[in-house]
Scaffold this motif. Structure first.
Motif, PDB file in Angstrom:
ATOM      1  N   ALA A 140       3.520 -11.497  22.414  1.00  0.00           N
ATOM      2  CA  ALA A 140       3.588 -12.281  23.683  1.00  0.00           C
ATOM      3  C   ALA A 140       5.004 -12.761  23.782  1.00  0.00           C
ATOM      4  O   ALA A 140       5.512 -13.178  22.614  1.00  0.00           O
ATOM      5  N   GLU A 141       5.294 -13.199  25.002  1.00  0.00           N
ATOM      6  CA  GLU A 141       6.153 -14.263  25.050  1.00  0.00           C
ATOM      7  C   GLU A 141       5.874 -15.527  24.461  1.00  0.00           C
ATOM      8  O   GLU A 141       4.725 -16.081  24.370  1.00  0.00           O
ATOM      9  N   PRO A 142       6.915 -16.315  24.110  1.00  0.00           N
ATOM     10  CA  PRO A 142       6.751 -17.643  23.398  1.00  0.00           C
ATOM     11  C   PRO A 142       6.226 -18.518  24.199  1.00  0.00           C
ATOM     12  O   PRO A 142       6.264 -18.794  25.383  1.00  0.00           O
ATOM     13  N   GLU A 143       5.468 -19.435  23.614  1.00  0.00           N
ATOM     14  CA  GLU A 143       4.681 -20.518  24.357  1.00  0.00           C
ATOM     15  C   GLU A 143       5.055 -21.838  23.581  1.00  0.00           C
ATOM     16  O   GLU A 143       5.093 -22.199  22.344  1.00  0.00           O
ATOM     17  N   PRO A 144       5.373 -23.194  24.430  1.00  0.00           N
ATOM     18  CA  PRO A 144       5.836 -24.354  23.733  1.00  0.00           C
ATOM     19  C   PRO A 144       4.617 -24.964  22.873  1.00  0.00           C
ATOM     20  O   PRO A 144       4.764 -25.768  22.183  1.00  0.00           O
ATOM     21  N   ASP A 145       3.334 -24.649  23.534  1.00  0.00           N
ATOM     22  CA  ASP A 145       2.152 -25.503  22.854  1.00  0.00           C
ATOM     23  C   ASP A 145       1.299 -24.661  22.507  1.00  0.00           C
ATOM     24  O   ASP A 145       0.887 -23.411  23.047  1.00  0.00           O
ATOM     25  N   MET A 146       0.597 -24.874  21.566  1.00  0.00           N
ATOM     26  CA  MET A 146      -0.567 -24.021  20.957  1.00  0.00           C
ATOM     27  C   MET A 146      -1.812 -23.931  21.728  1.00  0.00           C
ATOM     28  O   MET A 146      -2.229 -25.005  22.125  1.00  0.00           O
ATOM     29  N   PRO A 147      -2.126 -22.752  22.185  1.00  0.00           N
ATOM     30  CA  PRO A 147      -3.451 -22.802  23.182  1.00  0.00           C
ATOM     31  C   PRO A 147      -4.625 -23.027  22.439  1.00  0.00           C
ATOM     32  O   PRO A 147      -4.650 -23.045  21.122  1.00  0.00           O
ATOM     33  N   ARG A 148      -5.560 -23.652  22.995  1.00  0.00           N
ATOM     34  CA  ARG A 148      -6.800 -23.772  22.618  1.00  0.00           C
ATOM     35  C   ARG A 148      -7.677 -22.435  22.336  1.00  0.00           C
ATOM     36  O   ARG A 148      -7.548 -21.674  22.990  1.00  0.00           O
ATOM     37  N   PRO A 149      -8.200 -22.343  20.910  1.00  0.00           N
ATOM     38  CA  PRO A 149      -8.769 -20.901  20.780  1.00  0.00           C
ATOM     39  C   PRO A 149     -10.078 -20.952  21.445  1.00  0.00           C
ATOM     40  O   PRO A 149     -10.961 -21.973  21.593  1.00  0.00           O
ATOM     41  N   GLY A 150     -10.358 -19.693  21.778  1.00  0.00           N
ATOM     42  CA  GLY A 150     -11.615 -19.287  22.639  1.00  0.00           C
ATOM     43  C   GLY A 150     -12.629 -19.298  21.485  1.00  0.00           C
ATOM     44  O   GLY A 150     -12.534 -18.866  20.567  1.00  0.00           O
ATOM     45  N   ARG A 151     -14.152 -19.640  22.027  1.00  0.00           N
ATOM     46  CA  ARG A 151     -15.253 -19.407  21.275  1.00  0.00           C
ATOM     47  C   ARG A 151     -15.632 -18.152  20.513  1.00  0.00           C
ATOM     48  O   ARG A 151     -16.106 -17.973  19.607  1.00  0.00           O
ATOM     49  N   HIS A 152     -15.042 -17.135  21.394  1.00  0.00           N
ATOM     50  CA  HIS A 152     -15.443 -15.886  21.142  1.00  0.00           C
ATOM     51  C   HIS A 152     -14.094 -15.135  20.575  1.00  0.00           C
ATOM     52  O   HIS A 152     -14.134 -13.640  20.497  1.00  0.00           O
ATOM     53  N   THR A 153     -13.210 -15.617  19.893  1.00  0.00           N
ATOM     54  CA  THR A 153     -11.778 -15.011  19.469  1.00  0.00           C
ATOM     55  C   THR A 153     -11.657 -15.369  18.152  1.00  0.00           C
ATOM     56  O   THR A 153     -11.907 -16.316  17.670  1.00  0.00           O
ATOM     57  N   VAL A 209      14.570 -14.568  16.866  1.00  0.00           N
ATOM     58  CA  VAL A 209      15.243 -13.436  16.159  1.00  0.00           C
ATOM     59  C   VAL A 209      14.092 -12.584  15.546  1.00  0.00           C
ATOM     60  O   VAL A 209      14.048 -11.376  15.760  1.00  0.00           O
ATOM     61  N   THR A 210      13.340 -12.932  14.785  1.00  0.00           N
ATOM     62  CA  THR A 210      12.138 -12.122  14.180  1.00  0.00           C
ATOM     63  C   THR A 210      11.404 -11.362  15.417  1.00  0.00           C
ATOM     64  O   THR A 210      11.305 -10.083  14.945  1.00  0.00           O
ATOM     65  N   ARG A 211      11.161 -11.958  16.366  1.00  0.00           N
ATOM     66  CA  ARG A 211      10.448 -11.159  17.636  1.00  0.00           C
ATOM     67  C   ARG A 211      11.362 -10.191  17.909  1.00  0.00           C
ATOM     68  O   ARG A 211      10.722  -9.095  18.460  1.00  0.00           O
ATOM     69  N   ARG A 212      12.373 -10.377  18.172  1.00  0.00           N
ATOM     70  CA  ARG A 212      13.328  -9.270  18.630  1.00  0.00           C
ATOM     71  C   ARG A 212      13.559  -8.212  17.589  1.00  0.00           C
ATOM     72  O   ARG A 212      13.348  -6.889  17.822  1.00  0.00           O
ATOM     73  N   GLU A 213      13.678  -8.395  16.162  1.00  0.00           N
ATOM     74  CA  GLU A 213      13.540  -7.447  15.287  1.00  0.00           C
ATOM     75  C   GLU A 213      12.324  -6.669  15.338  1.00  0.00           C
ATOM     76  O   GLU A 213      12.160  -5.570  15.103  1.00  0.00           O
ATOM     77  N   LEU A 214      11.135  -7.393  15.319  1.00  0.00           N
ATOM     78  CA  LEU A 214       9.688  -6.388  15.357  1.00  0.00           C
ATOM     79  C   LEU A 214       9.713  -5.614  16.739  1.00  0.00           C
ATOM     80  O   LEU A 214       8.957  -4.613  16.544  1.00  0.00           O
ATOM     81  N   GLY A 215      10.333  -6.178  17.526  1.00  0.00           N
ATOM     82  CA  GLY A 215      10.132  -5.391  18.875  1.00  0.00           C
ATOM     83  C   GLY A 215      10.883  -3.847  18.679  1.00  0.00           C
ATOM     84  O   GLY A 215      10.693  -3.089  19.551  1.00  0.00           O
ATOM     85  N   ARG A 216      12.042  -3.926  17.886  1.00  0.00           N
ATOM     86  CA  ARG A 216      12.599  -2.692  17.534  1.00  0.00           C
ATOM     87  C   ARG A 216      11.774  -1.653  16.786  1.00  0.00           C
ATOM     88  O   ARG A 216      12.240  -0.497  16.639  1.00  0.00           O
ATOM     89  N   LEU A 217      10.812  -2.154  16.226  1.00  0.00           N
ATOM     90  CA  LEU A 217       9.952  -1.282  15.265  1.00  0.00           C
ATOM     91  C   LEU A 217       8.753  -0.535  15.970  1.00  0.00           C
ATOM     92  O   LEU A 217       8.504  -1.240  17.245  1.00  0.00           O
ATOM     93  N   SER A 218       8.002   0.251  15.176  1.00  0.00           N
ATOM     94  CA  SER A 218       6.700   0.644  16.089  1.00  0.00           C
ATOM     95  C   SER A 218       5.341  -0.279  15.536  1.00  0.00           C
ATOM     96  O   SER A 218       4.934  -0.154  14.389  1.00  0.00           O
ATOM     97  N   LEU A 219       5.291  -1.146  16.221  1.00  0.00           N
ATOM     98  CA  LEU A 219       4.053  -2.051  16.359  1.00  0.00           C
ATOM     99  C   LEU A 219       2.669  -1.426  16.118  1.00  0.00           C
ATOM    100  O   LEU A 219       2.578  -0.341  16.860  1.00  0.00           O
ATOM    101  N   PRO A 220       1.751  -1.891  15.578  1.00  0.00           N
ATOM    102  CA  PRO A 220       0.500  -1.242  15.394  1.00  0.00           C
ATOM    103  C   PRO A 220      -0.287  -1.429  16.720  1.00  0.00           C
ATOM    104  O   PRO A 220      -0.042  -2.180  17.519  1.00  0.00           O
ATOM    105  N   GLU A 221      -0.998  -0.313  16.885  1.00  0.00           N
ATOM    106  CA  GLU A 221      -1.755  -0.143  17.905  1.00  0.00           C
ATOM    107  C   GLU A 221      -2.561  -1.219  18.244  1.00  0.00           C
ATOM    108  O   GLU A 221      -3.240  -1.924  17.343  1.00  0.00           O
ATOM    109  N   GLY A 222      -3.005  -1.775  19.515  1.00  0.00           N
ATOM    110  CA  GLY A 222      -3.527  -2.676  19.862  1.00  0.00           C
ATOM    111  C   GLY A 222      -2.718  -4.413  19.720  1.00  0.00           C
ATOM    112  O   GLY A 222      -3.602  -5.216  19.886  1.00  0.00           O
TER     113      GLY A 222
END
Length: 346
Positions: free
Chosen positions: A78-91, A61-74
């Motif tokens: 993203a689409e929801p994911e069931p599992d947390m991805p592994r953070p990259g070393r340079h991220t 619901v929150t994602r849908r509401e945010l999509g209706r607003l003017s999101l900051p540039e950059g």
């Protein structure tokens, strides 16, 4: 509250942010909103991928509401994911739940370039206390019962965060009222503590009709968590409903059976929950008021509604409401939201 921590522009962190990218793994509506604010504040880098956990209705619901607003540039929603991805070393890795075992395991095995922690309710204050407290204290939730392995992981995660802080690679981004002594102790670890006032959200046009009821009540998780007596809470609500129409906005963790009971109260209308109160109620009018038991939403709503002349009142919990599970330390934590005044006037 300050816009940023002292010395941010003197240690090279601003340049690193400008050149980098970030992934924000969010598991609650407040985490999602604060990740957007962190990107807007320039804390995360030129590009941020906001990744919500899948199969959580409030997040959808929150994602849908945010999509209706003017999101900051950059910022990429993203689409929801069931599992947390592994953070990259340079991220730059952005998270809200610092007490999650999966998040802590990622900290000690993946070595992200930077770690940014955004608000996740009262747990943020506990994290600051543990981070600036005794070295070796495990990062565990308040009232948590942990086995030996979980405790060891909490200790390792705490040590890794302290190392990140000393290396200038840890930032905490919060809208909560952090006591001055605690803020100094956190900054003494080397961590960057950045406070904000929802600048991005305040800049957005209103797209939701406001409730018409003069009194708006925020639901609470204290009942479901066994911290206050259910009957005392409902007696208080019944009294409010007898004084005039009340709009009730549920807490995302309220028991569905409790909400059914609220709906049965004369004079009270339960509105659909899921979206953060900061997004739903920011258009209230001066003649309206917000009532809430102590919660993090009190602080942010005072920031958002102060310029509109809307009173945001904290209802202090009477002693007889508390159950035996509500430790004095928890009551003390909650009291800061009852008495803190943001001082925001515009």
């Amino acid at each position: 509250m300050n816009g940023s921590s002292p010395g941010v522009e003197e240690d090279g962190r601003d340049h690193a942010r400008e050149q980098g990218s970030a992934v924000a793994w969010v598991e609650s509506p407040l985490q999602m909103l604060c990740a957007v604010e962190a990107h807007h504040a320039g804390l995360l880098g030129a590009r941020t991928r906001l990744l919500p956990r899948a199969k959580l209705r409030p997040l959808a619901v929150t994602r849908r509401e945010l999509g209706r607003l003017s999101l900051p540039e950059g910022l990429e929603l993203a689409e929801p994911e069931p599992d947390m991805p592994r953070p990259g070393r340079h991220t730059t890795w952005v998270v809200g739940d610092a007490f999650s075992g999966k998040v802590q395991l990622a900290w000690i095995t993946a070595f992200p370039r930077r770690v940014v922690i955004v608000d996740d309710g009262l747990a943020t204050i506990r994290l600051l206390e543990l981070l600036s407290g005794r070295v070796g204290a495990p990062l565990l939730r308040a009232r948590a019962t942990a086995g030996p392995l979980r405790t060891v992981l909490g200790v390792a995660a705490g040590l890794r965060l302290r190392l990140a802080a000393r290396s200038g690679k840890l930032s905490i981004f919060t809208a909560l009222p952090v006591p001055d002594a605690l803020a100094r102790a956190v900054r003494d670890t080397g961590a960057e503590l950045v406070t904000h006032e929802f600048a991005w959200l305040r800049s957005q046009p209103l797209r939701r009709p406001r409730p018409e009821e003069r009194t708006v009540v925020l639901g609470t998780s204290l009942v479901r968590n066994g911290l206050i007596h259910r009957d005392r809470y409902f007696t208080w609500l019944a009294g409010l409903g007898s004084d005039g129409p009340v709009a009730y906005f549920p807490h995302r963790r309220e028991d569905p059976q409790d909400l059914d009971r609220v709906r049965e109260q004369p004079g009270i209308t339960v509105y659909d929950g899921g979206v953060p109160a900061e997004m739903t109620l920011r258009g209230l009018a001066a003649e309206q008021r917000v009532l809430s038991l102590p919660s993090t939403a009190v602080t942010s709503l005072r920031v958002l509604l102060g310029a509109r002349g809307v009173a945001v009142e904290t209802v202090e919990v009477p002693d007889e409401w508390w159950t035996a599970q509500a430790a004095p330390s928890l009551r003390s934590h909650l009291s800061m939201f009852a008495h803190h005044d943001t001082g925001v006037s515009s």
